[in-house]
Design a protein around this motif. Sequence first.
Motif, PDB file in Angstrom:
ATOM      1  N   ILE A   1      -4.941   3.032  -5.663  1.00 45.99           N
ATOM      2  CA  ILE A   1      -5.565   2.743  -4.309  1.00 45.99           C
ATOM      3  C   ILE A   1      -4.536   1.356  -3.451  1.00 45.99           C
ATOM      4  N   PHE A   2      -4.078   2.838  -2.605  1.00 46.20           N
ATOM      5  CA  PHE A   2      -3.214   1.863  -1.728  1.00 46.20           C
ATOM      6  C   PHE A   2      -3.086   2.408   0.033  1.00 46.20           C
ATOM      7  N   TRP A   3      -3.272   0.722   0.370  1.00 47.08           N
ATOM      8  CA  TRP A   3      -3.471   1.289   2.163  1.00 47.08           C
ATOM      9  C   TRP A   3      -2.896   0.327   2.774  1.00 47.08           C
ATOM     10  N   GLY A   4      -2.190   0.569   3.903  1.00 45.16           N
ATOM     11  CA  GLY A   4      -1.580  -0.576   4.570  1.00 45.16           C
ATOM     12  C   GLY A   4      -1.663  -0.139   5.817  1.00 45.16           C
ATOM     13  N   LEU A   5      -0.784  -0.672   6.627  1.00 45.78           N
ATOM     14  CA  LEU A   5      -1.218  -1.076   8.745  1.00 45.78           C
ATOM     15  C   LEU A   5       0.736  -1.184   8.976  1.00 45.78           C
ATOM     16  N   THR A   6       0.994  -1.122  10.368  1.00 48.70           N
ATOM     17  CA  THR A   6       1.838  -0.681  10.360  1.00 48.70           C
ATOM     18  C   THR A   6       2.161  -1.720  11.477  1.00 48.70           C
ATOM     19  N   LYS A   7       3.044  -2.213  11.813  1.00 50.10           N
ATOM     20  CA  LYS A   7       3.460  -3.089  13.058  1.00 50.10           C
ATOM     21  C   LYS A   7       2.504  -3.251  13.664  1.00 50.10           C
ATOM     22  N   GLN A   8       1.649  -4.415  14.419  1.00 53.72           N
ATOM     23  CA  GLN A   8       0.976  -3.810  15.438  1.00 53.72           C
ATOM     24  C   GLN A   8       0.696  -4.463  17.143  1.00 53.72           C
ATOM     25  N   TYR A   9       1.447  -3.899  17.949  1.00 49.61           N
ATOM     26  CA  TYR A   9       1.984  -4.084  19.794  1.00 49.61           C
ATOM     27  C   TYR A   9      -0.263  -3.744  20.197  1.00 49.61           C
ATOM     28  N   THR A  10      -0.499  -4.900  20.544  1.00 52.74           N
ATOM     29  CA  THR A  10      -1.613  -4.495  20.915  1.00 52.74           C
ATOM     30  C   THR A  10      -1.770  -4.833  22.299  1.00 52.74           C
ATOM     31  N   GLY A  11      -0.647  -4.963  23.635  1.00 48.79           N
ATOM     32  CA  GLY A  11      -0.640  -5.305  24.531  1.00 48.79           C
ATOM     33  C   GLY A  11      -0.441  -7.013  24.880  1.00 48.79           C
TER      34      GLY A  11
ATOM     35  N   GLU B   1       0.814  -9.232  18.604  1.00 49.89           N
ATOM     36  CA  GLU B   1       1.913  -9.197  17.968  1.00 49.89           C
ATOM     37  C   GLU B   1       1.780  -9.094  16.426  1.00 49.89           C
ATOM     38  N   THR B   2       1.300  -8.090  16.069  1.00 52.63           N
ATOM     39  CA  THR B   2       0.463  -8.699  14.321  1.00 52.63           C
ATOM     40  C   THR B   2       1.567  -7.965  12.868  1.00 52.63           C
ATOM     41  N   ALA B   3       1.822  -8.107  12.017  1.00 49.29           N
ATOM     42  CA  ALA B   3       2.979  -8.309  11.305  1.00 49.29           C
ATOM     43  C   ALA B   3       2.235  -6.765  10.293  1.00 49.29           C
ATOM     44  N   PRO B   4       3.274  -5.817   9.784  1.00 53.22           N
ATOM     45  CA  PRO B   4       2.511  -4.999   8.901  1.00 53.22           C
ATOM     46  C   PRO B   4       1.589  -5.700   7.516  1.00 53.22           C
ATOM     47  N   MET B   5       1.567  -4.907   6.593  1.00 51.92           N
ATOM     48  CA  MET B   5       0.230  -5.064   5.483  1.00 51.92           C
ATOM     49  C   MET B   5       0.375  -3.821   4.909  1.00 51.92           C
ATOM     50  N   PHE B   6       0.551  -3.869   3.193  1.00 50.32           N
ATOM     51  CA  PHE B   6       0.590  -3.133   2.478  1.00 50.32           C
ATOM     52  C   PHE B   6      -0.242  -3.494   1.517  1.00 50.32           C
ATOM     53  N   VAL B   7      -0.464  -3.112   0.803  1.00 50.76           N
ATOM     54  CA  VAL B   7      -1.633  -3.554  -0.415  1.00 50.76           C
ATOM     55  C   VAL B   7      -1.984  -2.089  -1.415  1.00 50.76           C
ATOM     56  N   VAL B   8      -1.334  -2.647  -2.484  1.00 52.09           N
ATOM     57  CA  VAL B   8      -1.976  -1.903  -3.969  1.00 52.09           C
ATOM     58  C   VAL B   8      -3.283  -2.437  -5.294  1.00 52.09           C
ATOM     59  N   ASP B   9      -4.239  -1.974  -5.451  1.00 48.83           N
ATOM     60  CA  ASP B   9      -5.401  -2.300  -5.798  1.00 48.83           C
ATOM     61  C   ASP B   9      -5.198  -0.779  -6.968  1.00 48.83           C
ATOM     62  N   MET B  10      -5.458  -1.040  -8.456  1.00 47.14           N
ATOM     63  CA  MET B  10      -5.751  -0.458  -9.198  1.00 47.14           C
ATOM     64  C   MET B  10      -6.923  -0.782 -10.637  1.00 47.14           C
ATOM     65  N   ALA B  11      -7.437  -0.108 -10.823  1.00 45.23           N
ATOM     66  CA  ALA B  11      -7.862  -0.295 -12.280  1.00 45.23           C
ATOM     67  C   ALA B  11      -8.086   0.445 -13.167  1.00 45.23           C
ATOM     68  N   VAL B  12      -8.939   1.003 -14.966  1.00 41.74           N
ATOM     69  CA  VAL B  12      -8.964   1.936 -15.457  1.00 41.74           C
ATOM     70  C   VAL B  12     -10.668   0.763 -16.213  1.00 41.74           C
ATOM     71  N   SER B  13     -11.094   2.250 -16.510  1.00 39.01           N
ATOM     72  CA  SER B  13     -12.220   2.046 -17.210  1.00 39.01           C
ATOM     73  C   SER B  13     -13.013   2.396 -18.221  1.00 39.01           C
TER      74      SER B  13
ATOM     75  N   LEU C   1     -11.108  -3.036 -16.198  1.00 33.58           N
ATOM     76  CA  LEU C   1      -9.961  -3.635 -15.983  1.00 33.58           C
ATOM     77  C   LEU C   1      -9.281  -3.421 -14.279  1.00 33.58           C
ATOM     78  N   SER C   2      -9.484  -5.064 -13.529  1.00 31.43           N
ATOM     79  CA  SER C   2      -9.029  -4.097 -11.883  1.00 31.43           C
ATOM     80  C   SER C   2      -8.047  -5.140 -12.046  1.00 31.43           C
ATOM     81  N   CYS C   3      -6.879  -4.841 -11.439  1.00 29.94           N
ATOM     82  CA  CYS C   3      -5.541  -5.809 -10.609  1.00 29.94           C
ATOM     83  C   CYS C   3      -5.553  -5.365  -9.293  1.00 29.94           C
ATOM     84  N   ASN C   4      -5.857  -5.842  -8.192  1.00 29.62           N
ATOM     85  CA  ASN C   4      -6.285  -6.268  -6.438  1.00 29.62           C
ATOM     86  C   ASN C   4      -4.767  -6.879  -6.220  1.00 29.62           C
TER      87      ASN C   4
END
Length: 705
Positions: free
Chosen positions: A607-617, A620-632, A643-646
């Motif tokens: 699983i991976f998700w992210g947010l680009t840089k945010q300008y909301t008036g 101003e918020t920095a970007p984020m990028f996160v990767v999660d993995m799991a095996v069952s 076994l998970s690695c977040n």
Amino acid sequence: MNVCLPVKLFIILLLFCFSLLGNAQNRTPKDSISNNLNEVIITQNKKAFSNQNGNIKLDVANSIYNSIPNTLDLLAKIPTVQVSADRESISVVGKGTPLIYIDNQKVGMNDLNALAAADIKTIEIIQNPSAKYEAEGRVVILITRKFSKKDSFRTEISEVASFKKNYNNYLGFNSNFKKNKLELKANFNYNLLKPWENHSIDYQITNADIASKYDVTADSKQKRQFVFGGGLFYKTNEDDYFSFNINSRLQTDIFPINTITENKNQHVVNNVVTYSDNVGKKNFVNSFLNYNKKIKSIDTQIFTGFQYSNFDQTSWSEVQNNFNETQFELAQIRDQRFKVNVFSGRIDIEKKLKNEMKFEIGGLYSAADSKSDFDIFYYETNTNEISHYDFKEENLAGYSQLSGKIKKIDFSVGVRVEETTINGKFKADLLPLIAKNYANFFPKAQFTFPIDSTKSVSFNYAKSISRPNYSSLSQGATYINPYFLYARNINLGPTIIDEISTTFQYHDKSVKLSFTHAKDPVHNSFSFDDQKNIMTFQDINFDKSSGFTADFTLPFTYKFWTTTNSLVFILEKIEDQSAAFLASKPYCYYSSNNEFKLPKDYSFVLIFWGLTKQYTGVFETAPMFVVDMAVSKTFSKNWNCTLSCNNVFKNNIQAEQFTINSITSKARYVVDNHEISIAMRYSFGKVKETEFKEKNIDENSNRIR
């Protein structure tokens, strides 16, 4: 840890013996064979995620996700759903805070912590909830549990070892017993947590020639959580039932806070080290009594229910400061207490009409009473500051809704009206500080037009409200350093939101366009007291905000690989007279959930998700990028190991900057969410499904915190 180990072993042994008895009484070889065959067929062919008109649905029971022992961690794996770092709140990208329902019954965060993931069949994100859902419902997370009418018994024990900066441990068990018309449920979870967080702010007050920056670290020595509950469900006949349920979470915290500050006030520069020794507790109890009756002669169903909730929080702090590398000196002792009681009762009537029509009408009354006590002793002046604040809120609501189909057009139209009375008063004052009485109408409508068997278009309009939780309306505050406080806001008001949207559906793919306008949205703000030379950081109501959203949901399956992709483009504009307008530019949220079904009962998730840089008036918020993995891996049907690695790449820094009230700030928040965990789950006895029903009648339960 050593003291609790015998208790853990005793509980596990006791439940194991109890479950063997129930297993011997209710399970047959024939049931085992049929269950095994059904599970093989489902596991091989059924998709984990599905999409209908932008509503994403996760099939938990027949996917790798049924191995996750914690419901909050399970929710965090769903596209657009984000769980806060302190695990105290949930948000949906582009929608804000969701309502949470279990089997169409509203619950809060504490109820989620008491729910075993193994009991969950599906989780659905409802983007356009109808008028039957309360007015705060911009989006609903609907959790459906497994259902059955078979007499049986089941117990599940789970143990999770979590390695972050500190070691965290989760132990839990859930039991279900059903015999004839009676069903009993019980759960117990013991969590030993040691959260860590770091926060820094660099701010300048140009008008006062002040520049200050601090770096604060909270490294909890111990956070103990006991989550437990029980209930019964009795079915008087095929359609009527009576149920009672109670659940509780008891939490104690020991969390020292260390702060390093550099403060420049005109020509005076001070370097301060602040040490705050903190002890606190958060105790929550929720109980409700429900009765459901169906009148067959007129094909009408009536539900009535009562609910009582209590939240009790205390915080004691002893603060010391060391100025310019001299010595630590006691500064303050802060004793803060907050308590809220909520009682509510409701009635819902549902009448089926001809031609697949359904008419619904209902009402709710709720009353909340909170007390906030604030006691500070100042060592420097040898004085006490004592304050007592009482808050009362009453809400009377009614709704009506008509839904069905006219020719090929599906529709749902309804309206909800709510009257609210608020009174807030300091005990030392003769007159109340806050005295409000207002009524709001919340219309909702949705129409779906099929184009052909694979395509459809829907249109939706909704007006909703977002109220602050009760603790936000108290007078509590957190001491950071001699110049900075985090405070709550007793004057915080609700946010009124209008939203219009349209969705195009093609097979299992969808595109949704929406426009939202909010009045009095809640965001962070600064205020500076030039007499006391103290900066206060708190939430306030801004003037307004608006936003355009384009949401693409794109599932895809190829052999053993199933992926669900979400892409959301957002243009958000926040405005307030006190804030400097920086820029408003489009930003993007993206999420990809990939499941690989491997031989020998192995499953792998990326699983991976992210947010680009945010300008909301304003912000101003920095970007984020996160990767999660799991095996069952599943062993012998009863054992499961995951076994998970977040946050694999340790991208755990959140950064934001803004200018409010001529104060420019750059903030940085480091989240402790890089985690390696090992989860073991053992189930014995088996309840394929459950008839237990619990309807949460308090529509403000998510505010009790």
